[in-house]
Scaffold this motif. Structure first.
Motif, PDB file in Angstrom:
ATOM      1  N   UNK A  85      54.096  37.445 -53.733  1.00  0.00           N
ATOM      2  CA  UNK A  85      53.107  38.519 -53.665  1.00  0.00           C
ATOM      3  C   UNK A  85      51.795  38.055 -53.065  1.00  0.00           C
ATOM      4  N   UNK A  86      51.359  36.872 -53.452  1.00  0.00           N
ATOM      5  CA  UNK A  86      50.110  36.306 -52.947  1.00  0.00           C
ATOM      6  C   UNK A  86      50.146  36.128 -51.438  1.00  0.00           C
ATOM      7  N   UNK A  87      51.241  35.562 -50.936  1.00  0.00           N
ATOM      8  CA  UNK A  87      51.313  35.296 -49.498  1.00  0.00           C
ATOM      9  C   UNK A  87      51.332  36.584 -48.684  1.00  0.00           C
ATOM     10  N   UNK A  88      51.947  37.624 -49.245  1.00  0.00           N
ATOM     11  CA  UNK A  88      51.989  38.906 -48.535  1.00  0.00           C
ATOM     12  C   UNK A  88      50.641  39.616 -48.609  1.00  0.00           C
ATOM     13  N   UNK A  89      50.080  39.723 -49.815  1.00  0.00           N
ATOM     14  CA  UNK A  89      48.877  40.541 -49.996  1.00  0.00           C
ATOM     15  C   UNK A  89      47.576  39.805 -49.723  1.00  0.00           C
ATOM     16  N   UNK A  90      47.493  38.499 -49.994  1.00  0.00           N
ATOM     17  CA  UNK A  90      46.250  37.761 -49.792  1.00  0.00           C
ATOM     18  C   UNK A  90      46.216  37.078 -48.427  1.00  0.00           C
ATOM     19  N   UNK A  91      47.292  36.369 -48.110  1.00  0.00           N
ATOM     20  CA  UNK A  91      47.330  35.638 -46.844  1.00  0.00           C
ATOM     21  C   UNK A  91      47.857  36.471 -45.678  1.00  0.00           C
ATOM     22  N   UNK A  93      50.871  37.186 -44.847  1.00  0.00           N
ATOM     23  CA  UNK A  93      52.052  36.624 -44.224  1.00  0.00           C
ATOM     24  C   UNK A  93      53.254  37.489 -44.587  1.00  0.00           C
ATOM     25  N   UNK A  94      54.291  37.407 -43.775  1.00  0.00           N
ATOM     26  CA  UNK A  94      55.484  38.194 -44.068  1.00  0.00           C
ATOM     27  C   UNK A  94      56.552  37.299 -44.690  1.00  0.00           C
ATOM     28  N   UNK A  95      57.327  37.897 -45.574  1.00  0.00           N
ATOM     29  CA  UNK A  95      58.478  37.198 -46.134  1.00  0.00           C
ATOM     30  C   UNK A  95      59.688  37.535 -45.270  1.00  0.00           C
ATOM     31  N   UNK A  96      60.423  36.530 -44.902  1.00  0.00           N
ATOM     32  CA  UNK A  96      61.612  36.742 -44.078  1.00  0.00           C
ATOM     33  C   UNK A  96      62.848  36.737 -44.970  1.00  0.00           C
ATOM     34  N   UNK A  97      63.959  37.078 -44.376  1.00  0.00           N
ATOM     35  CA  UNK A  97      65.225  37.052 -45.108  1.00  0.00           C
ATOM     36  C   UNK A  97      65.535  35.629 -45.563  1.00  0.00           C
ATOM     37  N   UNK A  98      65.139  34.632 -44.784  1.00  0.00           N
ATOM     38  CA  UNK A  98      65.349  33.237 -45.188  1.00  0.00           C
ATOM     39  C   UNK A  98      64.578  32.912 -46.465  1.00  0.00           C
ATOM     40  N   UNK A  99      63.354  33.430 -46.583  1.00  0.00           N
ATOM     41  CA  UNK A  99      62.588  33.235 -47.817  1.00  0.00           C
ATOM     42  C   UNK A  99      63.309  33.872 -48.994  1.00  0.00           C
ATOM     43  N   UNK A 100      63.732  35.099 -48.806  1.00  0.00           N
ATOM     44  CA  UNK A 100      64.408  35.834 -49.883  1.00  0.00           C
ATOM     45  C   UNK A 100      65.685  35.127 -50.300  1.00  0.00           C
TER      46      UNK A 100
END
Length: 116
Positions: A85-91, A93-100
């Motif tokens: 959540x932090x990386x998406x909303x604060x930084x 950045x996008x989460x990729x399918x690899x992250x998931x």
């Protein structure tokens, strides 16, 4: 349906709150790359103080119910959730399918820790 005692729930709540502080202490300064490193370190230490004020009681309370390995596993899973959540909303950045998929594999490993 299992019932949870306060001793089982409070560590999760406190670890979640401490993780928000920890994430900002460790990664929040990345949004302010123009700030001097010594400023980032001092601000991070100040934020980390509050993280410790929550993490230490969480682990003390949690040790009444969970093993140390289980507490660490809970903390790591919370870290991934908070950081996502932090990386998406604060930084921004996008989460990729690899992250998931990677996080899902870690969650599967965490589930093994709690298997009877």
């Amino acid at each position: 349906m299992p019932t949870f005692s306060p001793a089982a729930v409070w560590p999760i709540i406190l670890l979640s709150m401490s993780n928000v502080f920890m994430t900002f202490a460790w990664y929040g300064h990345l949004k302010f790359k123009g700030a001097a490193i010594w400023v980032a370190v001092l601000v991070s230490w100040g934020i980390a103080f509050f993280e410790y004020c929550l993490a230490v009681p969480a682990n003390r309370i949690g040790a009444q119910v969970y093993s140390a390995a289980q507490l660490k596993t809970i903390q790591e899973v919370i870290t991934l959730l908070v950081f996502s959540g932090f990386s998406v909303f604060w930084l921004k950045e996008t989460l990729t399918i690899n992250h998931v998929l990677g996080f899902a594999l870690i969650a599967a490993g965490a589930a093994l820790i709690f298997r009877a």
